[in-house]
Design an enzyme around this catalytic site. Structure first.
Site, PDB file in Angstrom:
ATOM      1  N   TRP A 111       0.846  -1.210   0.000  1.00 52.35           N
ATOM      2  CA  TRP A 111       0.000   0.000   0.000  1.00 52.35           C
ATOM      3  C   TRP A 111       0.876   1.253   0.000  1.00 52.35           C
ATOM      4  CZ3 TRP A 111      -4.825   1.456  -0.876  1.00 52.35           C
ATOM      5  CH2 TRP A 111      -5.869   0.544  -0.735  1.00 52.35           C
ATOM      6  N   TRP A 122      -6.652   9.773   3.620  1.00 51.90           N
ATOM      7  CA  TRP A 122      -7.766  10.707   3.771  1.00 51.90           C
ATOM      8  C   TRP A 122      -8.723  10.649   2.585  1.00 51.90           C
ATOM      9  CZ3 TRP A 122     -10.122  13.333   7.448  1.00 51.90           C
ATOM     10  CH2 TRP A 122      -9.480  13.422   8.682  1.00 51.90           C
TER      11      TRP A 122
END
Length: 481
Positions: A275, A379
């Site tokens: 990731w 986010w």
């Protein structure tokens, strides 16, 4: 005699270091430097910044390690774009070596430095070091960047060879390290304009030695990682994020260890490292995400301007214990558990209806491990505006998330002592505790602890309407987590 200068940045170690290895292998004398870049430091909101203290302690350790090898650090404080060319000229080196940075401001800085060096007749070379795969090394079959994680992960694993995880043998060429002038020293924290924080009392271990302790400890627990990683009251995660951020550990060593071990724990943790690569390549290919949504249509989302609610979120007084405990954790320590990052980000954007950029900036100011690529990616995932994001119609319920991942309220009570005597049954939603029992528990809602600033069910409907209007959908298949 050819000579070079290695410019350390977010790679504060003297082992398995790409730029240092290449410089040592190709030059007879190699100087090492670190710059406390005033262009970065002057923009920080506080003179008491845990990250600066972490970097400072790590630089002190790195200097000692290099001196033990016969070298040492030349440390300066000022604009790096000015300092590095001037230092390279003063040392009369032939080339400057550095490890690559993928943030837009850093790319612009390095281009400026490279041009200034070119004018001086000095070369500039940078190398991949903080990721396993970078830029366009992992692409789709149509040679385009991935925007969905799972196929990226498959391609990443398919491309992986032992070569990609091989350490750079710095020791073999360390004899080329050049000692700095006798009067060179690392300036104190005060001399660069900063003051001590609570880093020491928090027990946050800095530098290579601190990273090594954490790596060794986590490798004993890695098999339990998948089962324990989502529970903030447990010791389930690696706590290595700040060390990865500043390069006091080697990404190649960590990925190699996880890949070789196998099993669900190690494989799940390796996915987290993938990731990290994924978000770096997103930032590289799509620098617009720094200020805008990865999916541009979501820049038309009509966020609410609610400074009072935003302040309540920042200060940990929303009335939702799991959110407030998480925010108090980050404010006190600069750290927040990853599951909690998802919960508080969802709460800010989906319950309070506040622009994800406000939360992203707050995290950027507070997090010890702040990394633009990962912070932005996380986010935008939570806000449903990013690549491979949480669908806009799937909304975290802060109470059920709390019940699931902190079932006994152990984490909540650690950071919200006013709820210490609230029974487990009510700890996740203390406003449901009968008034008489609130008094008995010493926690009267609205007096000792805030009432919820929003009703989650109503906020959820507003979010579905907010995104549904934009997407032309009613959100009938909406799900709650």
């Amino acid at each position: 005699m050819s000579s070079a200068l290695v410019w350390f940045r977010r790679d504060l170690r003297d082992f398995d270091h790409a730029a240092l290895y290449h410089a040592l292998k190709t030059h007879r004398r190699v100087f090492c430097a670190f710059v406390f870049d005033s262009e970065i430091l002057d923009a920080l909101p506080s003179r008491a910044d845990r990250r600066v203290e972490f970097i400072h302690a790590s630089v002190v350790e790195l200097d000692a390690a290099l001196r033990a090898r016969g070298g040492g650090l030349i440390v300066r404080h000022g604009p790096a774009r000015d300092v590095i060319p001037a230092l390279a000229a003063a040392l009369q080196v032939n080339a400057v070596f550095a490890n690559r940075d993928y943030e837009p401001q850093a790319i612009a800085r390095d281009a400026d430095v490279a041009e200034r060096l070119r004018v001086l007749g000095i070369g500039f070379s940078d190398f991949k070091d903080q990721v396993v795969f970078e830029k366009s090394e992992v692409l789709t079959k149509s040679s385009t960047p991935f925007s969905v994680f799972t196929p990226y992960k498959r391609a990443w694993l398919a491309a992986l060879t032992p070569f990609h995880l091989k350490a750079y043998p710095v020791d073999k060429y360390a004899a080329a390290l050049a000692a700095p002038a006798p009067d060179e020293r690392v300036p104190s924290l005060a001399e660069i304009g900063f003051e001590p924080t609570n880093l020491g009392e928090l027990g946050i271990a800095c530098g290579m030695a601190g990273g090594r302790v954490l790596v060794d400890d986590f490798m004993k627990r890695i098999d339990r990682y998948k089962r324990g990683r989502d529970f903030p009251a447990r010791k389930g995660v690696s706590y290595l994020s700040v060390h990865l951020r500043f390069g006091t550990v080697s990404i190649r060593e960590l990925a190699a260890a996880a890949h070789a071990r196998g099993g669900e724990g190690a494989e799940t943790w390796l996915s987290e490292l993938i990731w990290r690569d994924f978000y770096f390549q997103i930032l590289w290919h799509h620098p617009r995400v720094v200020g805008g949504s990865f999916r541009p249509e979501f820049d038309r989302v009509a966020w609410d301007a609610e400074p009072g609610l935003f302040a309540a979120w920042c200060e940990g007084r929303t009335g939702y214990p799991i959110v407030d405990a998480a925010m108090r954790q980050i404010n006190h320590s600069g750290y927040m558990h990853n599951r909690l990052r998802m919960i508080v980000a969802s709460f800010l954007t989906k319950d309070l209806g506040i622009d994800w950029r406000e939360g992203e900036k707050y995290f950027a100011d507070q997090l010890n491990d702040f990394d633009l690529a990962a912070n932005n990616g996380g986010w935008q995932w939570a806000a449903s505006t990013g690549c491979d994001a949480q669908p806009w119609f799937r909304i975290f319920n802060p109470v059920t998330q709390s019940e699931k991942f902190d079932p006994e309220g152990a984490f909540i009570r650690r950071y919200l002592p006013e709820l210490a005597k609230v029974p487990d049954k009510y700890i996740h939603a203390p406003w449901t505790l009968p008034p008489i029992d609130q008094k008995l528990a010493g926690c009267v809602i609205g007096v000792d602890y805030p009432a919820p600033v929003v009703d989650h069910a109503q906020a959820r409907e507003r979010t579905l309407a907010r995104f549904g209007v934009l997407k032309g959908e009613a959100g009938g298949d909406a799900a709650e987590e």
